[in-house]
Design an enzyme around this catalytic site. Structure first.
Site, PDB file in Angstrom:
ATOM      1  N   LYS A  23      -7.603  -9.285  -4.175  1.00 32.69           N
ATOM      2  CA  LYS A  23      -6.586  -9.809  -5.018  1.00 32.69           C
ATOM      3  C   LYS A  23      -5.372 -10.069  -4.462  1.00 32.69           C
ATOM      4  O   LYS A  23      -4.538  -8.973  -4.281  1.00 32.69           O
ATOM      5  CB  LYS A  23      -6.490  -8.973  -6.399  1.00 32.69           C
ATOM      6  CG  LYS A  23      -5.805  -9.613  -7.599  1.00 32.69           C
ATOM      7  CD  LYS A  23      -5.050  -8.786  -8.649  1.00 32.69           C
ATOM      8  CE  LYS A  23      -3.699  -8.382  -8.195  1.00 32.69           C
ATOM      9  NZ  LYS A  23      -2.635  -9.359  -8.195  1.00 32.69           N
ATOM     10  N   GLU A  77      14.119   1.587  -1.677  1.00 34.10           N
ATOM     11  CA  GLU A  77      13.850   0.446  -0.839  1.00 34.10           C
ATOM     12  C   GLU A  77      14.415  -1.052  -1.858  1.00 34.10           C
ATOM     13  O   GLU A  77      14.237  -1.105  -2.987  1.00 34.10           O
ATOM     14  CB  GLU A  77      12.298   0.039  -0.932  1.00 34.10           C
ATOM     15  CG  GLU A  77      11.887  -0.929  -0.194  1.00 34.10           C
ATOM     16  CD  GLU A  77      10.419  -1.033  -0.055  1.00 34.10           C
ATOM     17  OE1 GLU A  77       9.889  -0.779  -1.108  1.00 34.10           O
ATOM     18  OE2 GLU A  77       9.793  -1.527   0.815  1.00 34.10           O
ATOM     19  N   GLU A 117      -0.840   1.203   2.081  1.00 37.91           N
ATOM     20  CA  GLU A 117       0.331   0.523   2.958  1.00 37.91           C
ATOM     21  C   GLU A 117       1.481   0.408   1.939  1.00 37.91           C
ATOM     22  O   GLU A 117       1.475  -0.537   1.217  1.00 37.91           O
ATOM     23  CB  GLU A 117      -0.127  -0.681   3.799  1.00 37.91           C
ATOM     24  CG  GLU A 117      -1.235  -0.610   4.656  1.00 37.91           C
ATOM     25  CD  GLU A 117      -0.906   0.134   5.745  1.00 37.91           C
ATOM     26  OE1 GLU A 117       0.298   0.501   6.020  1.00 37.91           O
ATOM     27  OE2 GLU A 117      -1.726   0.355   6.825  1.00 37.91           O
ATOM     28  N   CYS A 129       8.200  -4.735   4.657  1.00 35.42           N
ATOM     29  CA  CYS A 129       7.957  -3.364   4.317  1.00 35.42           C
ATOM     30  C   CYS A 129       8.728  -2.430   5.525  1.00 35.42           C
ATOM     31  O   CYS A 129       9.416  -1.264   5.089  1.00 35.42           O
ATOM     32  CB  CYS A 129       6.676  -3.155   4.084  1.00 35.42           C
ATOM     33  SG  CYS A 129       5.614  -3.510   5.446  1.00 35.42           S
TER      34      CYS A 129
HETATM   35  P1  NAD Z   1       3.708  -4.178  -5.967  1.00 35.16           P
HETATM   36  O1  NAD Z   1       3.544  -2.946  -5.858  1.00 35.16           O
HETATM   37  O2  NAD Z   1       4.374  -4.599  -7.233  1.00 35.16           O
HETATM   38  O3  NAD Z   1       2.491  -5.305  -6.061  1.00 35.16           O
HETATM   39  C1  NAD Z   1       1.305  -5.379  -5.206  1.00 35.16           C
HETATM   40  C2  NAD Z   1       0.077  -5.874  -5.753  1.00 35.16           C
HETATM   41  O4  NAD Z   1      -0.341  -5.074  -6.519  1.00 35.16           O
HETATM   42  C3  NAD Z   1       0.151  -7.134  -6.452  1.00 35.16           C
HETATM   43  O5  NAD Z   1      -0.973  -7.821  -6.094  1.00 35.16           O
HETATM   44  C4  NAD Z   1       0.156  -6.717  -7.926  1.00 35.16           C
HETATM   45  O6  NAD Z   1      -0.251  -7.704  -8.767  1.00 35.16           O
HETATM   46  C5  NAD Z   1      -0.712  -5.627  -7.686  1.00 35.16           C
HETATM   47  N1  NAD Z   1      -0.635  -4.510  -8.549  1.00 35.16           N
HETATM   48  C6  NAD Z   1       0.322  -4.348  -9.378  1.00 35.16           C
HETATM   49  N2  NAD Z   1      -0.186  -3.142 -10.453  1.00 35.16           N
HETATM   50  C7  NAD Z   1      -1.098  -2.911  -9.977  1.00 35.16           C
HETATM   51  C8  NAD Z   1      -2.075  -1.811 -10.481  1.00 35.16           C
HETATM   52  N3  NAD Z   1      -1.596  -0.876 -11.563  1.00 35.16           N
HETATM   53  N4  NAD Z   1      -3.104  -1.672 -10.216  1.00 35.16           N
HETATM   54  C9  NAD Z   1      -3.553  -2.297  -9.173  1.00 35.16           C
HETATM   55  N5  NAD Z   1      -2.817  -3.434  -8.614  1.00 35.16           N
HETATM   56  C10 NAD Z   1      -1.642  -3.581  -9.114  1.00 35.16           C
HETATM   57  O7  NAD Z   1       4.574  -4.668  -4.656  1.00 35.16           O
HETATM   58  P2  NAD Z   1       5.110  -5.934  -4.332  1.00 35.16           P
HETATM   59  O8  NAD Z   1       6.273  -6.200  -5.362  1.00 35.16           O
HETATM   60  O9  NAD Z   1       4.131  -7.277  -4.396  1.00 35.16           O
HETATM   61  O10 NAD Z   1       5.378  -6.037  -2.891  1.00 35.16           O
HETATM   62  C11 NAD Z   1       6.510  -5.338  -2.168  1.00 35.16           C
HETATM   63  C12 NAD Z   1       6.078  -3.930  -1.847  1.00 35.16           C
HETATM   64  O11 NAD Z   1       5.029  -4.004  -0.985  1.00 35.16           O
HETATM   65  C13 NAD Z   1       7.211  -3.250  -1.236  1.00 35.16           C
HETATM   66  O12 NAD Z   1       7.257  -1.953  -1.580  1.00 35.16           O
HETATM   67  C14 NAD Z   1       6.788  -3.108   0.426  1.00 35.16           C
HETATM   68  O13 NAD Z   1       7.289  -2.341   1.009  1.00 35.16           O
HETATM   69  C15 NAD Z   1       5.449  -3.087   0.111  1.00 35.16           C
HETATM   70  N6  NAD Z   1       4.715  -3.648   1.320  1.00 35.16           N
HETATM   71  C16 NAD Z   1       4.106  -2.550   2.224  1.00 35.16           C
HETATM   72  C17 NAD Z   1       3.366  -2.977   3.573  1.00 35.16           C
HETATM   73  C18 NAD Z   1       2.800  -1.832   4.124  1.00 35.16           C
HETATM   74  O14 NAD Z   1       2.241  -2.394   5.312  1.00 35.16           O
HETATM   75  N7  NAD Z   1       3.415  -0.729   4.382  1.00 35.16           N
HETATM   76  C19 NAD Z   1       3.320  -4.444   3.749  1.00 35.16           C
HETATM   77  C20 NAD Z   1       4.016  -5.084   2.697  1.00 35.16           C
HETATM   78  C21 NAD Z   1       4.444  -4.850   1.598  1.00 35.16           C
END
Ligand code: NAD
Length: 511
Positions: free
Chosen positions: A216, A421, A290, A324
Site C-alpha cells: 500500500k 521530527e 522503519e 527519515c
Molecule cells: P505515516 O506514518 O503517516 O504514513 C505512512 C504510511 O502508513 C502511509 O501509507 C499511510 O497511509 C499508512 N498508515 C497511516 N495510518 C495507518 C494505520 N493505522 N495502519 C496502517 N497504515 C497506516 O508517515 P508519513 O507521514 O507518510 O511518512 C513520514 C514518516 O516516515 C516520517 O516519520 C519518516 O521518518 C518515516 N520514514 C522512515 C523511514 C525509515 O527507513 N526509517 C523511511 C522513510 C520515512
C-alpha cells in the site's frame, strides 16, 4: 519571513558574522547580494501519461474497487489535480491478500530461485529503460526536484531489484549451514517521501526470498507504485505475486491486520508504527518497522569544513528535509561554530528553491498541505521556545506547498524542535566542546536511525561510531546508500533492516 521571525543579523553573533564577511569578500554571491540566475531548464513532461483514473492492481490486473470509492491526487508544486485513484476497502484488501496467498502457494514458493531471479532482473531492466518516465512522474506527484528523482530515486530503485535478483538463487548461503524458507504473504505499507524507492526496498527482497506481496503506497504519492504495477505486468510476473492497493491509513490498517498476512513491513512515522504493533500484537505475524529519525550531524574542529557544510546542506535541505535519516540536528564543535555557520549561510543563499521539474532546482515543494502545516507549527514552537531563526531569503511560488531552508540557533537539548521530527528543511544547531558531550547530546533523544561524523581522524570516527546509538553512521559524507548495505534504526526509529543480506533475513524463517 513572518513578523515573529528574528534574523540572526539582529544578534551579537550575527553582527560579528557580518563584519567578517565584509572584511573577507571572497564570496561574490553574498557580496553583491544576489544570485546570478540560471536560465530555466524545465524537464519535458511529455513522456508521462497520467490517466484520469487509476484502479487497484490485484491478481495481475487493474480492477475497479469494490468499495466504489476514489480519492484525488494532486501535484504539490501547484495544487492541481492530477487524477483520481481507487480507495481500497475491506473486500478489496481481502481480494488482494487472497490473490497473494494463491500465487504464493501455487507458484512463487515452489519456483526455483534462479527462475524467480529472472523476473526480478526483468523488473530492474524495465525500470532502467523507463527511468525518465518514472523520474518525471515521481517529481510531479511528490514535489521533489527532478535532479533527485533522475539521479537517485530511480537508479537506486533499479539497483535494489538488481541486487536482490542476484540473491534469489543463493538463499542457502544466507546463513551458513542453515536452510531458509519464505514467510508467506507480506503486507507492506510505505510513506510518501521516497515512493518508488520505498516500494523497491520492500518488494525486491520479499520476492527474492519467495514471498508474495500486497503493497500500500502513501495516499499522496501512489502514482509511481501504480506505474511499477505496469512494469510488473510488462515483466510477466505471475498474477498475484505483487498486488498494489491504494488508499489512506484505513486501507493500511486493513492490510496489516488481515489474518492471512504473515509478515508486516512498515515504513512511516513512529506514531503509526506503534499503532500497527498494537494491532498485530499476539497474532504471530512477523514485523519490521522503519520509523522516524532525528539524526545528529556532528562536525569536529578538525573536519574539512567546506565538505562538512555540503554534507549539512545535503543532509537537511535536499529533498526538502523529507528524509527519515535527515541530519536535522547539527552538533558543531564550539571552536569552529562561527565559521561553520557563516559558510552555511552563504551556501544557503545559493540554493535554488522552486519548480521541481527545473533541472537547476535544489529544493522543491513540500509534499502536502498537512506536512507544510506540521513544519510551520513546529517552527512556531521553536520561536515560542526562544530559539533564533534564520531563513534563506527567497521568493516562494504563490501556488503549492513551499518552505524555505531554515535553521535555528539558541536551542536547548530539551527544546521540542531538537527532540521532535519536523520532517522539513529545518535544522537545529547546537555546539559541543568534547567528543563525550557530542555523544551525550546525539544519543539523548528517543530516535536512533542515523548520524554523521565529520573529522579528519579515523580513530575519532571509530570511537564515535561505536558509541552513537544509530543504525547508520556516515563519516565525512551524508545520505549515501547502496543496496548491499543494511539500513534501519534503534530505539523509536524501529527494528529490522532493509538492504543487504540483513534485509533478506527479515523475509525468511530458518528451517
Ligand atoms: P505515516 O506514518 O503517516 O504514513 C505512512 C504510511 O502508513 C502511509 O501509507 C499511510 O497511509 C499508512 N498508515 C497511516 N495510518 C495507518 C494505520 N493505522 N495502519 C496502517 N497504515 C497506516 O508517515 P508519513 O507521514 O507518510 O511518512 C513520514 C514518516 O516516515 C516520517 O516519520 C519518516 O521518518 C518515516 N520514514 C522512515 C523511514 C525509515 O527507513 N526509517 C523511511 C522513510 C520515512
Amino acid at each position: 519571513m513572518g513578523r515573529k521571525t528574528k534574523t540572526l543579523a539582529k544578534t551579537e553573533r550575527q553582527t560579528k558574522l557580518k563584519k567578517v564577511s565584509s572584511a573577507e569578500p571572497s564570496h561574490q554571491i553574498i557580496q553583491f547580494g544576489k544570485i546570478w540566475p540560471y536560465a530555466p531548464a524545465p524537464e519535458s513532461t511529455k513522456i508521462v501519461n497520467i490517466q484520469p483514473r487509476y484502479e487497484l492492481f490485484i491478481n495481475g490486473k487493474f480492477v475497479p474497487p469494490r468499495s466504489g470509492q476514489y480519492f484525488d491526487v494532486i501535484n504539490p508544486a501547484n495544487e492541481q489535480k492530477l487524477c483520481e485513484v481507487a480507495e481500497a476497502g475491506e473486500a478489496d484488501v481481502d481480494a488482494a491478500v487472497r490473490a497473494a496467498r494463491q500465487a504464493y502457494e501455487k507458484i512463487w514458493r515452489k519456483m526455483p530461485g534462479k527462475e524467480r531471479a529472472k523476473y526480478i532482473f526483468r523488473i530492474a531492466r524495465i525500470l532502467q529503460e523507463r527511468s525518465r518516465e518514472f523520474a518525471v512522474l515521481e517529481t510531479i506527484n511528490n514535489g521533489k526536484p527532478i535532479r533527485e528523482t533522475r539521479d537517485f530515486d530511480v537508479p537506486m530503485s533499479a539497483a535494489h531489484f538488481f541486487y536482490y535478483a542476484g540473491w534469489a538463487d543463493k538463499l542457502n548461503y544466507l546463513i551458513p549451514g542453515r536452510e531458509v524458507a519464505p514467510l508467506g504473504v507480506a503486507g507492506q505499507v510505505i510513506p510518501w517521501n521516497f515512493p518508488l524507492l520505498m516500494a523497491a526496498w520492500k518488494i525486491a527482497p520479499a520476492l527474492a526470498a519467495g514471498n508474495t506481496v500486497v503493497l500500500k503506497p502513501a495516499e499522496t504519492t501512489p502514482l509511481t507504485a501504480l506505474l511499477l504495477a505496469e512494469v510488473i505486468q510488462q515483466a510477466e510476473l505471475p498474477p498475484g505475486v505483487v498486488n498494489i492497493v491504494t488508499g489512506a491509513g484505513a486501507t493500511g490498517a486493513l492490510l496489516v491486520s488481515h489474518p492471512d498476512v504473515d509478515k508486516v513491513a512498515f515504513t512511516g512515522s513512529t506514531a503509526v508504527g506503534k499503532k500497527i504493533l498494537r494491532a498485530i500484537a499476539g497474532t504471530g505475524k512477523k514485523a519490521t518497522m522503519e520509523l522516524g529519525g532525528k539524526a545528529a550531524n556532528i562536525v569536529f574542529e578538525d573536519a574539512p569544513l567546506d565538505q562538512a557544510v555540503e554534507g549539512i546542506v545535503n543532509g537537511i535541505y535536499f529533498n526538502q528535509g523529507h528524509v527519515c535519516c535527515a541530519g536535522s540536528r547539527l552538533l558543531v564543535q564550539e571552536s569552529v561554530a562561527e565559521i561553520v555557520l557563516r559558510k552555511l549561510m552563504r551556501r544557503m543563499e545559493t540554493l535554488i528553491v522552486g519548480d521541481p521539474l527545473d533541472k537547476n532546482t535544489d529544493i522543491g515543494a513540500i509534499n502536502s498541505r498537512m506536512q507544510l502545516k506540521k513544519i510551520q507549527e513546529l517552527t512556531q514552537v521553536g520561536l515560542q521556545e526562544g530559539a533564533q531563526i534564520y531563513q534563506k531569503r527567497c521568493e516562494l511560488p504563490s501556488k503549492g506547498f513551499w518552505y524555505p531552508p531554515t535553521f535555528f540557533t539558541n536551542v536547548a537539548q530539551s527544546s521540542r524542535i531538537v527532540r521532535e521530527e519536523i520532517f522539513g528543511p529545518v535544522l537545529t544547531i547546537q555546539t559541543f566542546r568534547t567528543p563525550e558531550e557530542a555523544i551525550e547530546k546525539a544519543n539523548n533523544i528517543a530516535y536512533g536511525l542515523s548520524a554523521g561524523v565529520w573529522t579528519e581522524k579515523g580513530s575519532k570516527i571509530l570511537k564515535m561510531a561505536s558509541q552513537l546509538q544509530a543504525g547508520v553512521v556516515w563519516a565525512n559524507t551524508y545520505n549515501k546508500f547502496d543496496p548491499s548495505s543494511p539500513f534501519g534504526g534503534y530505539k523509536e526509529s524501529g527494528f529490522g533492516r532493509e538492504g543487504g543480506r540483513q534485509g533478506l533475513l527479515d523475509y525468511v524463517k530458518i528451517l
